[in-house]
Design a protein around this motif. Structure first.
Motif, PDB file in Angstrom:
ATOM      1  N   ASP A  46       0.835  -1.201   0.000  1.00 14.11           N
ATOM      2  CA  ASP A  46       0.000   0.000   0.000  1.00 14.11           C
ATOM      3  C   ASP A  46       0.872   1.254   0.000  1.00 14.11           C
ATOM      4  OD1 ASP A  46      -2.795   1.240   0.451  1.00 14.11           O
ATOM      5  OD2 ASP A  46      -1.583   2.119   2.067  1.00 14.11           O
ATOM      6  N   GLN A  47       0.576   2.185  -0.926  1.00 12.66           N
ATOM      7  CA  GLN A  47       1.390   3.397  -1.091  1.00 12.66           C
ATOM      8  C   GLN A  47       1.376   4.270   0.169  1.00 12.66           C
ATOM      9  OE1 GLN A  47       3.989   5.625  -2.552  1.00 12.66           O
ATOM     10  NE2 GLN A  47       3.013   4.748  -4.357  1.00 12.66           N
ATOM     11  N   GLN A  48       0.221   4.604   0.701  1.00 13.05           N
ATOM     12  CA  GLN A  48       0.143   5.504   1.849  1.00 13.05           C
ATOM     13  C   GLN A  48       0.785   4.891   3.086  1.00 13.05           C
ATOM     14  OE1 GLN A  48      -0.730   8.678   1.857  1.00 13.05           O
ATOM     15  NE2 GLN A  48      -1.001   8.472  -0.359  1.00 13.05           N
ATOM     16  N   ASN A  49       0.608   3.609   3.268  1.00 10.68           N
ATOM     17  CA  ASN A  49       1.232   2.940   4.409  1.00 10.68           C
ATOM     18  C   ASN A  49       2.755   2.998   4.304  1.00 10.68           C
ATOM     19  OD1 ASN A  49       1.286   1.502   6.798  1.00 10.68           O
ATOM     20  ND2 ASN A  49       1.171  -0.493   5.793  1.00 10.68           N
ATOM     21  N   LEU A  50       3.260   2.799   3.096  1.00  7.38           N
ATOM     22  CA  LEU A  50       4.708   2.859   2.883  1.00  7.38           C
ATOM     23  C   LEU A  50       5.261   4.253   3.143  1.00  7.38           C
ATOM     24  CD1 LEU A  50       5.643   0.755  -0.273  1.00  7.38           C
ATOM     25  CD2 LEU A  50       6.600   0.567   2.020  1.00  7.38           C
ATOM     26  N   LEU A  51       4.578   5.284   2.652  1.00  5.11           N
ATOM     27  CA  LEU A  51       5.056   6.661   2.839  1.00  5.11           C
ATOM     28  C   LEU A  51       5.180   6.998   4.316  1.00  5.11           C
ATOM     29  CD1 LEU A  51       3.112   8.580   0.042  1.00  5.11           C
ATOM     30  CD2 LEU A  51       5.547   8.031   0.098  1.00  5.11           C
ATOM     31  N   THR A  52       4.297   6.455   5.139  1.00  4.43           N
ATOM     32  CA  THR A  52       4.376   6.689   6.577  1.00  4.43           C
ATOM     33  C   THR A  52       5.602   5.996   7.176  1.00  4.43           C
ATOM     34  OG1 THR A  52       1.969   6.837   6.725  1.00  4.43           O
ATOM     35  CG2 THR A  52       3.161   6.418   8.771  1.00  4.43           C
ATOM     36  N   MET A  53       5.882   4.775   6.721  1.00  7.03           N
ATOM     37  CA  MET A  53       6.986   4.007   7.309  1.00  7.03           C
ATOM     38  C   MET A  53       8.352   4.483   6.845  1.00  7.03           C
ATOM     39  SD  MET A  53       5.491   0.099   7.434  1.00  7.03           S
ATOM     40  CE  MET A  53       5.056   0.053   5.693  1.00  7.03           C
ATOM     41  N   ILE A  54       8.484   4.878   5.577  1.00  6.30           N
ATOM     42  CA  ILE A  54       9.812   5.259   5.086  1.00  6.30           C
ATOM     43  C   ILE A  54      10.288   6.572   5.681  1.00  6.30           C
ATOM     44  CG2 ILE A  54       9.493   4.002   2.918  1.00  6.30           C
ATOM     45  CD1 ILE A  54       9.018   6.663   1.534  1.00  6.30           C
ATOM     46  N   ALA A  55       9.394   7.328   6.306  1.00  8.04           N
ATOM     47  CA  ALA A  55       9.813   8.554   6.985  1.00  8.04           C
ATOM     48  C   ALA A  55      10.563   8.259   8.277  1.00  8.04           C
ATOM     49  CB  ALA A  55       8.596   9.433   7.268  1.00  8.04           C
ATOM     50  N   ALA A  85      10.392  13.093  -9.231  1.00  4.66           N
ATOM     51  CA  ALA A  85       9.793  14.419  -9.089  1.00  4.66           C
ATOM     52  C   ALA A  85       8.677  14.482  -8.050  1.00  4.66           C
ATOM     53  CB  ALA A  85       9.248  14.900 -10.442  1.00  4.66           C
ATOM     54  N   ARG A  86       8.120  13.342  -7.656  1.00  2.33           N
ATOM     55  CA  ARG A  86       6.997  13.336  -6.715  1.00  2.33           C
ATOM     56  C   ARG A  86       7.305  12.446  -5.521  1.00  2.33           C
ATOM     57  NH1 ARG A  86       2.360  10.958  -8.898  1.00  2.33           N
ATOM     58  NH2 ARG A  86       3.555   9.881 -10.504  1.00  2.33           N
ATOM     59  N   ASN A  87       6.618  12.714  -4.423  1.00  2.00           N
ATOM     60  CA  ASN A  87       6.799  11.912  -3.218  1.00  2.00           C
ATOM     61  C   ASN A  87       5.972  10.631  -3.339  1.00  2.00           C
ATOM     62  OD1 ASN A  87       7.695  11.243  -0.617  1.00  2.00           O
ATOM     63  ND2 ASN A  87       5.891  12.178   0.337  1.00  2.00           N
ATOM     64  N   VAL A  88       6.439   9.747  -4.198  1.00  2.00           N
ATOM     65  CA  VAL A  88       5.738   8.504  -4.487  1.00  2.00           C
ATOM     66  C   VAL A  88       6.755   7.373  -4.536  1.00  2.00           C
ATOM     67  CG1 VAL A  88       4.382   7.246  -6.220  1.00  2.00           C
ATOM     68  CG2 VAL A  88       3.884   9.645  -5.769  1.00  2.00           C
ATOM     69  N   VAL A  89       6.438   6.263  -3.873  1.00  2.00           N
ATOM     70  CA  VAL A  89       7.302   5.081  -3.931  1.00  2.00           C
ATOM     71  C   VAL A  89       7.007   4.337  -5.234  1.00  2.00           C
ATOM     72  CG1 VAL A  89       7.981   2.945  -2.788  1.00  2.00           C
ATOM     73  CG2 VAL A  89       7.245   4.909  -1.420  1.00  2.00           C
ATOM     74  N   VAL A  90       8.063   4.013  -5.974  1.00  2.00           N
ATOM     75  CA  VAL A  90       7.911   3.356  -7.267  1.00  2.00           C
ATOM     76  C   VAL A  90       8.060   1.843  -7.146  1.00  2.00           C
ATOM     77  CG1 VAL A  90       8.868   3.175  -9.602  1.00  2.00           C
ATOM     78  CG2 VAL A  90       8.695   5.412  -8.492  1.00  2.00           C
TER      79      VAL A  90
END
Length: 246
Positions: A46-55, A85-90
């Motif tokens: 899940d993208q949003q879950n990952l963005l929280t953890m990688i911080a 260019a964006r705060n997105v995990v690829v």
């Protein structure tokens, strides 16, 4: 075995650039799980879950637990690819963890005592970090959260190296078999260069000013030339006739 993060993952049925693009548009992240002498397994996170953890710094230096359906699998994060260019995990690469097999993972280096070191406090030096993390090798049960290097005893022009980092039991730095790289040093602050002062208009060196001693441009009158020319005209002019009518 210390587990810092637990999150769900789904099996990925389709692969390829097109399938990965559709996943990202749906808020998902393609991932791959490999290692432990098993076949690689494509996953969806899940993208949003990952963005929280990688911080969180610990996400990259801890053992994570994946919930894949009814099964669980311990793993370490080997790579996280971000959009340029964006705060997105690829994409995410994960490696399986086996309890009795050594793992290699990068750990952050925390520095202690910088402000009280003689090189900074009494000698006016500046701390320079050459390394922020280092790869270690250990069994999963021996994995520390970070490594700590005490620099409170450092003086000006001193350097500490990889071999100076205290290591917990069972933890090794593989790089030390090849070289003992510098990690931190204290050096004198660099003197700031004076800012250039703009020259006054017309002064030597100012923009548009002629160099000292340079000849005037061709056709330009020499200094005082106009005055001399006027004087010659007055002196050499036609003389007035004296006398009236005859």
């Amino acid at each position: 075995m210390r587990i810092s993060f637990t999150f769900g993952a789904d099996l990925r049925a389709t692969q390829g650039k097109g399938a990965s693009r559709r996943l990202r548009h749906a808020g998902k992240v393609p991932a791959i799980l490999y290692g432990a002498h098993k076949d690689a397994q494509p996953l969806v996170l899940d993208q949003q879950n990952l963005l929280t953890m990688i911080a969180d710094e610990r996400f990259y230096s801890s053992i994570v637990r994946l919930k894949i359906g009814e099964a669980t699998q311990e793993a370490i994060v080997k790579d996280v690819q971000m959009h340029p260019a964006r705060n997105v995990v690829v994409h995410v690469d994960l490696q399986r963890v086996v309890e009795n097999e050594r793992i290699r993972i990068r750990l952050p280096i925390h520095f202690k005592g910088e402000s009280v070191s003689p090189g900074v406090k009494t000698q006016g030096g500046v701390v320079s970090h050459m390394r922020a993390d280092v790869e270690v090798s250990c069994l999963p049960k021996d994995l520390p959260e970070f490594l700590q290097l005490d620099v409170s005893d450092m003086s000006l022009n001193e350097t500490k190296f990889l071999a100076d980092i205290p290591l917990p039991a069972g933890v090794a730095i593989p790089e030390l078999t090849q070289r003992n790289a510098p990690v931190v040093s204290i050096h004198a602050p660099r003197a700031e260069e004076p800012e250039p002062v703009a020259a006054a208009p017309g002064a030597p060196g100012a923009p548009g000013a002629a160099p000292a001693g340079a000849a005037p441009p061709a056709g330009a009158p020499a200094a005082g030339g106009e005055a001399k020319k006027g004087e010659e005209k007055r002196e050499g002019g036609p003389a007035k006739k004296e006398g009236g009518k005859k």
